[in-house]
Scaffold this motif. Structure first.
Motif, PDB file in Angstrom:
ATOM      1  N   LEU A 197       0.854  -1.182   0.000  1.00 26.33           N
ATOM      2  CA  LEU A 197       0.000   0.000   0.000  1.00 26.33           C
ATOM      3  C   LEU A 197       0.895   1.239   0.000  1.00 26.33           C
ATOM      4  O   LEU A 197       1.982   1.239   0.556  1.00 26.33           O
ATOM      5  CB  LEU A 197      -0.902   0.012   1.234  1.00 26.33           C
ATOM      6  CG  LEU A 197      -1.829  -1.188   1.422  1.00 26.33           C
ATOM      7  CD1 LEU A 197      -2.744  -0.975   2.617  1.00 26.33           C
ATOM      8  CD2 LEU A 197      -2.651  -1.460   0.168  1.00 26.33           C
ATOM      9  N   GLY A 198       0.424   2.293  -0.598  1.00 26.73           N
ATOM     10  CA  GLY A 198       1.238   3.499  -0.660  1.00 26.73           C
ATOM     11  C   GLY A 198       0.905   4.298  -1.903  1.00 26.73           C
ATOM     12  O   GLY A 198      -0.121   4.093  -2.550  1.00 26.73           O
ATOM     13  N   GLY A 199       1.782   5.196  -2.254  1.00 22.98           N
ATOM     14  CA  GLY A 199       1.531   6.060  -3.392  1.00 22.98           C
ATOM     15  C   GLY A 199       0.862   7.355  -2.977  1.00 22.98           C
ATOM     16  O   GLY A 199       0.381   7.500  -1.860  1.00 22.98           O
ATOM     17  N   ASP A 204      -1.964   5.713 -10.231  1.00 21.07           N
ATOM     18  CA  ASP A 204      -1.560   7.117 -10.272  1.00 21.07           C
ATOM     19  C   ASP A 204      -2.488   7.946 -11.147  1.00 21.07           C
ATOM     20  O   ASP A 204      -2.632   9.159 -10.931  1.00 21.07           O
ATOM     21  CB  ASP A 204      -0.128   7.246 -10.798  1.00 21.07           C
ATOM     22  CG  ASP A 204       0.916   6.793  -9.782  1.00 21.07           C
ATOM     23  OD1 ASP A 204       0.586   6.723  -8.585  1.00 21.07           O
ATOM     24  OD2 ASP A 204       2.062   6.511 -10.199  1.00 21.07           O
ATOM     25  N   ARG A 205      -3.125   7.306 -12.126  1.00 23.64           N
ATOM     26  CA  ARG A 205      -3.999   8.049 -13.042  1.00 23.64           C
ATOM     27  C   ARG A 205      -5.442   7.571 -12.989  1.00 23.64           C
ATOM     28  O   ARG A 205      -6.212   7.783 -13.922  1.00 23.64           O
ATOM     29  CB  ARG A 205      -3.460   7.936 -14.461  1.00 23.64           C
ATOM     30  CG  ARG A 205      -3.199   6.501 -14.937  1.00 23.64           C
ATOM     31  CD  ARG A 205      -2.472   6.503 -16.272  1.00 23.64           C
ATOM     32  NE  ARG A 205      -2.048   5.178 -16.665  1.00 23.64           N
ATOM     33  CZ  ARG A 205      -2.328   4.613 -17.842  1.00 23.64           C
ATOM     34  NH1 ARG A 205      -3.027   5.269 -18.737  1.00 23.64           N
ATOM     35  NH2 ARG A 205      -1.877   3.415 -18.128  1.00 23.64           N
ATOM     36  N   GLU A 252      -5.687  -1.354  -2.282  1.00 18.99           N
ATOM     37  CA  GLU A 252      -4.677  -0.391  -2.711  1.00 18.99           C
ATOM     38  C   GLU A 252      -5.334   0.930  -3.112  1.00 18.99           C
ATOM     39  O   GLU A 252      -4.842   2.017  -2.782  1.00 18.99           O
ATOM     40  CB  GLU A 252      -3.879  -0.946  -3.881  1.00 18.99           C
ATOM     41  CG  GLU A 252      -3.039  -2.175  -3.570  1.00 18.99           C
ATOM     42  CD  GLU A 252      -2.186  -2.597  -4.749  1.00 18.99           C
ATOM     43  OE1 GLU A 252      -1.296  -1.809  -5.156  1.00 18.99           O
ATOM     44  OE2 GLU A 252      -2.414  -3.695  -5.287  1.00 18.99           O
ATOM     45  N   SER A 253      -6.432   0.810  -3.831  1.00 20.42           N
ATOM     46  CA  SER A 253      -7.157   1.994  -4.290  1.00 20.42           C
ATOM     47  C   SER A 253      -7.756   2.768  -3.125  1.00 20.42           C
ATOM     48  O   SER A 253      -7.622   3.992  -3.024  1.00 20.42           O
ATOM     49  CB  SER A 253      -8.252   1.560  -5.269  1.00 20.42           C
ATOM     50  OG  SER A 253      -9.063   2.647  -5.659  1.00 20.42           O
ATOM     51  N   LEU A 254      -8.409   2.057  -2.215  1.00 19.07           N
ATOM     52  CA  LEU A 254      -9.024   2.702  -1.055  1.00 19.07           C
ATOM     53  C   LEU A 254      -7.981   3.387  -0.186  1.00 19.07           C
ATOM     54  O   LEU A 254      -8.225   4.460   0.380  1.00 19.07           O
ATOM     55  CB  LEU A 254      -9.799   1.665  -0.240  1.00 19.07           C
ATOM     56  CG  LEU A 254     -11.106   1.171  -0.865  1.00 19.07           C
ATOM     57  CD1 LEU A 254     -11.596  -0.084  -0.159  1.00 19.07           C
ATOM     58  CD2 LEU A 254     -12.172   2.265  -0.827  1.00 19.07           C
ATOM     59  N   HIS A 255      -6.821   2.778  -0.069  1.00 23.47           N
ATOM     60  CA  HIS A 255      -5.745   3.356   0.739  1.00 23.47           C
ATOM     61  C   HIS A 255      -5.349   4.744   0.225  1.00 23.47           C
ATOM     62  O   HIS A 255      -4.964   5.622   1.006  1.00 23.47           O
ATOM     63  CB  HIS A 255      -4.535   2.421   0.715  1.00 23.47           C
ATOM     64  CG  HIS A 255      -3.390   2.888   1.551  1.00 23.47           C
ATOM     65  ND1 HIS A 255      -3.362   2.769   2.917  1.00 23.47           N
ATOM     66  CD2 HIS A 255      -2.215   3.491   1.202  1.00 23.47           C
ATOM     67  CE1 HIS A 255      -2.234   3.266   3.387  1.00 23.47           C
ATOM     68  NE2 HIS A 255      -1.515   3.716   2.368  1.00 23.47           N
ATOM     69  N   ARG A 256      -5.470   4.925  -1.078  1.00 31.04           N
ATOM     70  CA  ARG A 256      -5.083   6.201  -1.682  1.00 31.04           C
ATOM     71  C   ARG A 256      -6.269   7.162  -1.822  1.00 31.04           C
ATOM     72  O   ARG A 256      -6.121   8.246  -2.379  1.00 31.04           O
ATOM     73  CB  ARG A 256      -4.445   5.940  -3.045  1.00 31.04           C
ATOM     74  CG  ARG A 256      -3.161   5.152  -2.926  1.00 31.04           C
ATOM     75  CD  ARG A 256      -2.545   4.766  -4.252  1.00 31.04           C
ATOM     76  NE  ARG A 256      -2.140   5.928  -5.042  1.00 31.04           N
ATOM     77  CZ  ARG A 256      -1.319   5.860  -6.084  1.00 31.04           C
ATOM     78  NH1 ARG A 256      -0.808   4.676  -6.431  1.00 31.04           N
ATOM     79  NH2 ARG A 256      -0.989   6.926  -6.760  1.00 31.04           N
ATOM     80  N   GLY A 257      -7.418   6.744  -1.311  1.00 30.50           N
ATOM     81  CA  GLY A 257      -8.586   7.615  -1.360  1.00 30.50           C
ATOM     82  C   GLY A 257      -9.249   7.677  -2.720  1.00 30.50           C
ATOM     83  O   GLY A 257     -10.004   8.620  -3.010  1.00 30.50           O
ATOM     84  N   ILE A 258      -9.014   6.689  -3.570  1.00 28.09           N
ATOM     85  CA  ILE A 258      -9.641   6.649  -4.894  1.00 28.09           C
ATOM     86  C   ILE A 258     -11.029   6.030  -4.763  1.00 28.09           C
ATOM     87  O   ILE A 258     -11.178   4.968  -4.144  1.00 28.09           O
ATOM     88  CB  ILE A 258      -8.785   5.810  -5.868  1.00 28.09           C
ATOM     89  CG1 ILE A 258      -7.396   6.422  -6.010  1.00 28.09           C
ATOM     90  CG2 ILE A 258      -9.472   5.678  -7.225  1.00 28.09           C
ATOM     91  CD1 ILE A 258      -6.410   5.542  -6.765  1.00 28.09           C
ATOM     92  N   GLY A 316      -7.253   7.733   1.819  1.00 24.45           N
ATOM     93  CA  GLY A 316      -6.660   9.018   1.490  1.00 24.45           C
ATOM     94  C   GLY A 316      -5.147   8.954   1.424  1.00 24.45           C
ATOM     95  O   GLY A 316      -4.484   9.947   1.161  1.00 24.45           O
ATOM     96  N   GLY A 317      -4.575   7.787   1.652  1.00 25.86           N
ATOM     97  CA  GLY A 317      -3.135   7.643   1.575  1.00 25.86           C
ATOM     98  C   GLY A 317      -2.496   7.758   2.946  1.00 25.86           C
ATOM     99  O   GLY A 317      -3.108   8.220   3.905  1.00 25.86           O
ATOM    100  N   PRO A 318      -1.267   7.341   3.077  1.00 23.09           N
ATOM    101  CA  PRO A 318      -0.577   7.391   4.358  1.00 23.09           C
ATOM    102  C   PRO A 318      -0.440   8.820   4.854  1.00 23.09           C
ATOM    103  O   PRO A 318       0.137   9.659   4.168  1.00 23.09           O
ATOM    104  CB  PRO A 318       0.792   6.770   4.054  1.00 23.09           C
ATOM    105  CG  PRO A 318       0.949   6.859   2.576  1.00 23.09           C
ATOM    106  CD  PRO A 318      -0.419   6.827   1.998  1.00 23.09           C
ATOM    107  N   PRO A 319      -0.983   9.143   6.015  1.00 25.91           N
ATOM    108  CA  PRO A 319      -0.894  10.510   6.509  1.00 25.91           C
ATOM    109  C   PRO A 319       0.523  10.887   6.871  1.00 25.91           C
ATOM    110  O   PRO A 319       1.333  10.035   7.218  1.00 25.91           O
ATOM    111  CB  PRO A 319      -1.796  10.485   7.756  1.00 25.91           C
ATOM    112  CG  PRO A 319      -1.790   9.062   8.191  1.00 25.91           C
ATOM    113  CD  PRO A 319      -1.690   8.244   6.938  1.00 25.91           C
TER     114      PRO A 319
END
Length: 445
Positions: free
Chosen positions: A170-172, A265-266, A280-286, A338-341
């Motif tokens: 997870l990350g990005g 990323d896109r 992975e997507s949820l972790h980045r807030g997508i 929303g991604g790693p704070p």
């Protein structure tokens, strides 16, 4: 022999597919930062290709293909501090027994770590008991850690090895979209759903979504190319189904490969049936949709997302719906929406407990012998067949015919052996992807 207090531990990672190599290698770096990593790819139907390894991107100091029985002989207990078994449950169990036999009576040995590559939605008890005996069994979330301990407790097995962490990949960058959808990604899965009709339906709906929204780009993210295998067998590749889709794929809908993180990323909207890519997507807030078109069923794995707030149908997505995830559900799944704070949030600290436990075991004066729950006494009708698949007898010793190491020889002999092996793999894959489905269809006539 490496020092138990060495600042640069050596780690051996055994993996049997591209996704498990990704999990195993990245987990090793998470739990022991700065370690030297030697990779071993278990020879079998899903041994990753060079292209798949490049796509995964997890690096190692060395990397080689190996049989399970040879891995047991190769992993010198004096050379490695940690062994990560990133394989299907049966392979993990065989390696645990083989290593236990190989290291019997030794004063010291490596710490053995195992776990799961993603969402655990099937064969919970079976897979967990096959992994029992490792020093550390990693759970990718609080939800999984609770379930894992319950299973071990239920059979009277020690659950102290279970340690909560998170998925290591997870990350990005957090998603910064402001309500607009430019790119929709459908994360395809090799074996979910299984039938031609269901897979054709999903591909058709993705194409239809692209036609209804010509301003959007719809990407069908594939895990492997025809002939390649991943964690699960893909009998009906979307590449082949796409060639027979009525009307074909519109100009703004195409098949893509590549690293999932780079595709995300896109991405402005992630759509899947039950892929770990959803986490992975949820972790980045997508915005992420878990499809209900084919029902919410255990066979599909989308039941895992009950309560997530992400369940939706293609009809709803066509109409503009964007699911909003439930924060409590995300927290239990080890996902930081929303991604790693910044400043050391929950994801940054998710591996602290695992790192501390592995380091404590690695620096201990002595470790107890590996002791899997399954033994010739507790599972006499099950364990022998599991071990035999990897060339071991019920006590972890090499079976007759597997006693000699599979040494690599040079020159024409090695080329010949490699050629024969690749031909055998090709024949197997053809049988899996073409012959077996045809036989099943004939059986239904």
């Amino acid at each position: 022999m490496p020092s138990r207090t060495s600042s640069t531990p050596r780690v051996a990672v055994l993996a049997d597919s591209d996704t498990r190599w990704k999990w195993g290698a990245l987990t090793a770096y998470r739990i022991q930062p700065g370690a030297r990593l030697d990779g071993f790819l278990l020879r079998g139907r899903a041994t990753p290709t060079v292209r798949q390894l490049e796509e995964v991107g997890a690096r190692a100091a060395t990397l080689r293909e190996i049989r399970g029985v040879d891995f047991v002989r190769t992993v010198d207990r004096t050379e490695y501090d940690i062994v990560v078994l990133s394989c299907v449950g049966g392979a993990v169990q065989a390696m645990l027994h083989g290593l236990a036999r190989s290291w019997a009576g030794a004063d010291s040995r490596p710490v053995v770590v195992t776990g799961y590559v993603g969402v655990v939605y099937e064969k919970l008890a079976d897979g967990l008991l096959l992994r029992h005996g490792a020093d550390v069994v990693l759970a990718n979330s609080r939800h999984d850690a609770d379930r894992f301990r319950d299973v071990y407790r239920g059979v009277g097995a020690d659950g102290a090895a279970v340690v909560e962490c998170a998925l290591p990949f997870l990350g990005g960058a957090p998603h910064t979209g402001e309500g607009t959808v430019g790119t929709v990604v459908f994360a395809a899965q090799p074996s979910v759903p299984e039938s031609r009709a269901d897979r054709t339906y999903l591909l058709g709906r993705a194409a239809e979504h692209a036609r209804k929204h010509p301003d959007r780009e719809v990407l069908i993210k594939l895990r492997s190319k025809p002939g390649e295998h991943t964690t699960h067998i893909e009998e009906l590749p979307y590449q082949k189904l796409g060639t027979k889709l009525p009307g074909g794929l519109p100009a703004n809908c195409r098949l893509v490969y590549g690293n999932m993180g780079e595709v995300l990323d896109r991405t402005d909207l992630m759509v899947t049936v039950s892929s770990t890519a959803a986490l992975e997507s949820l972790h980045r807030g997508i915005p992420t949709a878990v499809l209900t078109d084919l029902g919410i069923r255990e066979a599909l794995g989308n039941h895992h997302f009950l309560g997530s707030g992400c369940l939706a149908s293609w009809d709803e997505l066509d109409a503009g719906h964007r699911p909003a995830p439930d924060p409590d559900w995300l927290a239990r799944q080890g996902v930081a929406a929303g991604g790693p704070p910044s400043g050391g949030g929950s994801y940054e600290s998710a591996f602290d407990a695992a790192r501390a436990k592995v380091t404590a075991l690695r620096t201990a004066d002595r470790l107890p012998p590996l002791a899997p729950y399954y033994t010739p006494r507790t599972a006499p009708g099950y364990l022998p067949q599991i071990l035999a698949r990897h060339g071991l007898d019920p006590h972890g010793e090499p079976l007759a015919g597997h006693t000699e190491p599979d040494a690599r020889t040079g020159g024409l002999r090695q080329v010949a052996r490699d050629t024969v092996r690749e031909a055998a793999r090709g024949a197997y894959r053809h049988g899996v992807q073409r012959v077996a489905p045809a036989i099943r269809r004939w059986g239904q006539l």
